[in-house]
Design a protein around this motif. Structure first.
Motif, PDB file in Angstrom:
ATOM      1  N   LEU A   1       0.803  -1.221   0.000  1.00 37.49           N
ATOM      2  CA  LEU A   1       0.000   0.000   0.000  1.00 37.49           C
ATOM      3  C   LEU A   1       0.839   1.276   0.000  1.00 37.49           C
ATOM      4  O   LEU A   1       0.570   2.195  -0.766  1.00 37.49           O
ATOM      5  CB  LEU A   1      -0.971   0.001   1.185  1.00 37.49           C
ATOM      6  N   SER A   2       1.855   1.343   0.832  1.00 42.93           N
ATOM      7  CA  SER A   2       2.643   2.582   0.890  1.00 42.93           C
ATOM      8  C   SER A   2       3.314   2.882  -0.449  1.00 42.93           C
ATOM      9  O   SER A   2       3.391   4.040  -0.860  1.00 42.93           O
ATOM     10  CB  SER A   2       3.666   2.528   2.022  1.00 42.93           C
ATOM     11  N   ALA A   3       3.766   1.848  -1.151  1.00 45.24           N
ATOM     12  CA  ALA A   3       4.382   2.063  -2.464  1.00 45.24           C
ATOM     13  C   ALA A   3       3.333   2.457  -3.493  1.00 45.24           C
ATOM     14  O   ALA A   3       3.555   3.371  -4.299  1.00 45.24           O
ATOM     15  CB  ALA A   3       5.109   0.799  -2.915  1.00 45.24           C
TER      16      ALA A   3
ATOM     17  N   PHE B   1      -0.827   6.112  -7.002  1.00 40.60           N
ATOM     18  CA  PHE B   1      -2.220   5.762  -7.303  1.00 40.60           C
ATOM     19  C   PHE B   1      -3.174   6.071  -6.156  1.00 40.60           C
ATOM     20  O   PHE B   1      -2.790   6.004  -4.994  1.00 40.60           O
ATOM     21  CB  PHE B   1      -2.335   4.259  -7.619  1.00 40.60           C
ATOM     22  N   ASP B   2      -4.416   6.371  -6.530  1.00 43.41           N
ATOM     23  CA  ASP B   2      -5.525   6.384  -5.584  1.00 43.41           C
ATOM     24  C   ASP B   2      -6.167   5.009  -5.678  1.00 43.41           C
ATOM     25  O   ASP B   2      -6.453   4.525  -6.785  1.00 43.41           O
ATOM     26  CB  ASP B   2      -6.556   7.457  -5.951  1.00 43.41           C
ATOM     27  N   ILE B   3      -6.381   4.365  -4.535  1.00 45.22           N
ATOM     28  CA  ILE B   3      -6.914   3.009  -4.511  1.00 45.22           C
ATOM     29  C   ILE B   3      -8.180   3.008  -3.660  1.00 45.22           C
ATOM     30  O   ILE B   3      -8.191   3.515  -2.540  1.00 45.22           O
ATOM     31  CB  ILE B   3      -5.892   2.022  -3.931  1.00 45.22           C
ATOM     32  N   PHE B   4      -9.223   2.423  -4.235  1.00 48.83           N
ATOM     33  CA  PHE B   4     -10.515   2.354  -3.557  1.00 48.83           C
ATOM     34  C   PHE B   4     -10.952   0.896  -3.461  1.00 48.83           C
ATOM     35  O   PHE B   4     -10.672   0.100  -4.347  1.00 48.83           O
ATOM     36  CB  PHE B   4     -11.577   3.146  -4.340  1.00 48.83           C
ATOM     37  N   GLY B   5     -11.641   0.577  -2.392  1.00 49.56           N
ATOM     38  CA  GLY B   5     -12.267  -0.730  -2.268  1.00 49.56           C
ATOM     39  C   GLY B   5     -13.738  -0.590  -2.605  1.00 49.56           C
ATOM     40  O   GLY B   5     -14.350   0.441  -2.320  1.00 49.56           O
ATOM     41  N   ARG B   6     -14.302  -1.635  -3.225  1.00 44.34           N
ATOM     42  CA  ARG B   6     -15.733  -1.633  -3.568  1.00 44.34           C
ATOM     43  C   ARG B   6     -16.437  -2.705  -2.760  1.00 44.34           C
ATOM     44  O   ARG B   6     -15.980  -3.839  -2.700  1.00 44.34           O
ATOM     45  CB  ARG B   6     -15.947  -1.881  -5.056  1.00 44.34           C
ATOM     46  N   ILE B   7     -17.534  -2.289  -2.147  1.00 44.61           N
ATOM     47  CA  ILE B   7     -18.428  -3.210  -1.466  1.00 44.61           C
ATOM     48  C   ILE B   7     -19.801  -2.985  -2.075  1.00 44.61           C
ATOM     49  O   ILE B   7     -20.348  -1.887  -1.989  1.00 44.61           O
ATOM     50  CB  ILE B   7     -18.462  -2.957   0.055  1.00 44.61           C
TER      51      ILE B   7
ATOM     52  N   GLU C   1     -20.796   0.455  -3.789  1.00 39.83           N
ATOM     53  CA  GLU C   1     -20.187   1.619  -3.142  1.00 39.83           C
ATOM     54  C   GLU C   1     -18.663   1.497  -3.129  1.00 39.83           C
ATOM     55  O   GLU C   1     -18.122   0.420  -2.929  1.00 39.83           O
ATOM     56  CB  GLU C   1     -20.693   1.746  -1.701  1.00 39.83           C
ATOM     57  N   SER C   2     -17.984   2.637  -3.332  1.00 43.73           N
ATOM     58  CA  SER C   2     -16.527   2.680  -3.256  1.00 43.73           C
ATOM     59  C   SER C   2     -16.106   3.556  -2.091  1.00 43.73           C
ATOM     60  O   SER C   2     -16.784   4.524  -1.746  1.00 43.73           O
ATOM     61  CB  SER C   2     -15.940   3.262  -4.545  1.00 43.73           C
ATOM     62  N   GLU C   3     -14.973   3.210  -1.504  1.00 40.40           N
ATOM     63  CA  GLU C   3     -14.401   4.001  -0.421  1.00 40.40           C
ATOM     64  C   GLU C   3     -12.887   3.932  -0.541  1.00 40.40           C
ATOM     65  O   GLU C   3     -12.366   2.982  -1.140  1.00 40.40           O
ATOM     66  CB  GLU C   3     -14.853   3.467   0.939  1.00 40.40           C
ATOM     67  N   PRO C   4     -12.171   4.906   0.015  1.00 41.69           N
ATOM     68  CA  PRO C   4     -10.716   4.772   0.020  1.00 41.69           C
ATOM     69  C   PRO C   4     -10.329   3.441   0.678  1.00 41.69           C
ATOM     70  O   PRO C   4     -10.946   3.023   1.668  1.00 41.69           O
ATOM     71  CB  PRO C   4     -10.256   5.966   0.861  1.00 41.69           C
TER      72      PRO C   4
ATOM     73  N   VAL D   1      -8.578   1.534  -9.168  1.00 44.17           N
ATOM     74  CA  VAL D   1      -7.258   2.152  -9.122  1.00 44.17           C
ATOM     75  C   VAL D   1      -7.190   3.210 -10.211  1.00 44.17           C
ATOM     76  O   VAL D   1      -7.622   2.979 -11.330  1.00 44.17           O
ATOM     77  CB  VAL D   1      -6.147   1.099  -9.349  1.00 44.17           C
ATOM     78  N   LYS D   2      -6.625   4.365  -9.851  1.00 46.63           N
ATOM     79  CA  LYS D   2      -6.373   5.402 -10.845  1.00 46.63           C
ATOM     80  C   LYS D   2      -5.118   6.159 -10.453  1.00 46.63           C
ATOM     81  O   LYS D   2      -4.706   6.160  -9.290  1.00 46.63           O
ATOM     82  CB  LYS D   2      -7.575   6.341 -10.987  1.00 46.63           C
TER      83      LYS D   2
END
Length: 147
Positions: A112-114, A119-125, A128-131, A143-144
């Motif tokens: 994650l730190s690298a 990139f901005d990384i989001f999880g989807r449940i 819905e997406s969240e950081p 990911v973007k």
């Protein structure tokens, strides 16, 4: 990511990457593809698996080639190369099974730190997406490239 990875053969547009998973027992052709969801939209899906003789991608194959770390590092390397060619793209990643989605979560968590440097990384449940949050189970990941 500092892990060793396989050299790939990339398509010119960096939407397809081919490589071989190699062990003492066997060599398995692999393919990574980035597929646009719809024309005019920069949303792509990552697919990864064994490359079958009929050129199909098998994302349910279990290789047991004792090189999972190197194979997954190759997938991550392909994501970096994909974004070099497609910096405005948004990438959706979801495993073909819950276990494979969990594997992506473990890799993202470990690196994650690298990843967050670029990139901005989001999880989807569900829808819905969240950081991205460490140790939270997700259905998929978005990911973007950071602005």
């Amino acid at each position: 990511m500092n892990s060793e990875y396989y050299q790939t053969e990339a398509s010119e547009d960096r939407l397809e990457f081919l490589f071989d998973s190699v062990s003492e027992k066997k060599t398995i052709p692999k393919i990574i593809t980035f597929t646009r969801y719809a024309d005019g939209i920069d949303l792509f899906n990552l697919a990864f698996g064994d490359l079958k003789e009929d050129a199909r991608l098998d994302d349910l194959a279990v290789s047991n080639n004792a090189d999972m770390e190197k194979v997954m590092a190759t997938v991550i390397q392909s994501i970096f190369l994909f974004f070099q060619e497609n910096p405005k793209a948004v990438l959706y990643i979801e495993g073909s099974t819950m276990q494979r989605t969990r594997l992506y979560r473990i890799i993202i968590s470990r690196e994650l730190s690298a990843f967050q440097k670029d990139f901005d990384i989001f999880g989807r449940i569900k829808s819905e997406s969240e950081p991205f949050v460490l140790n939270r189970p997700y259905d998929g990941f978005v990911v973007k490239v950071k602005n």
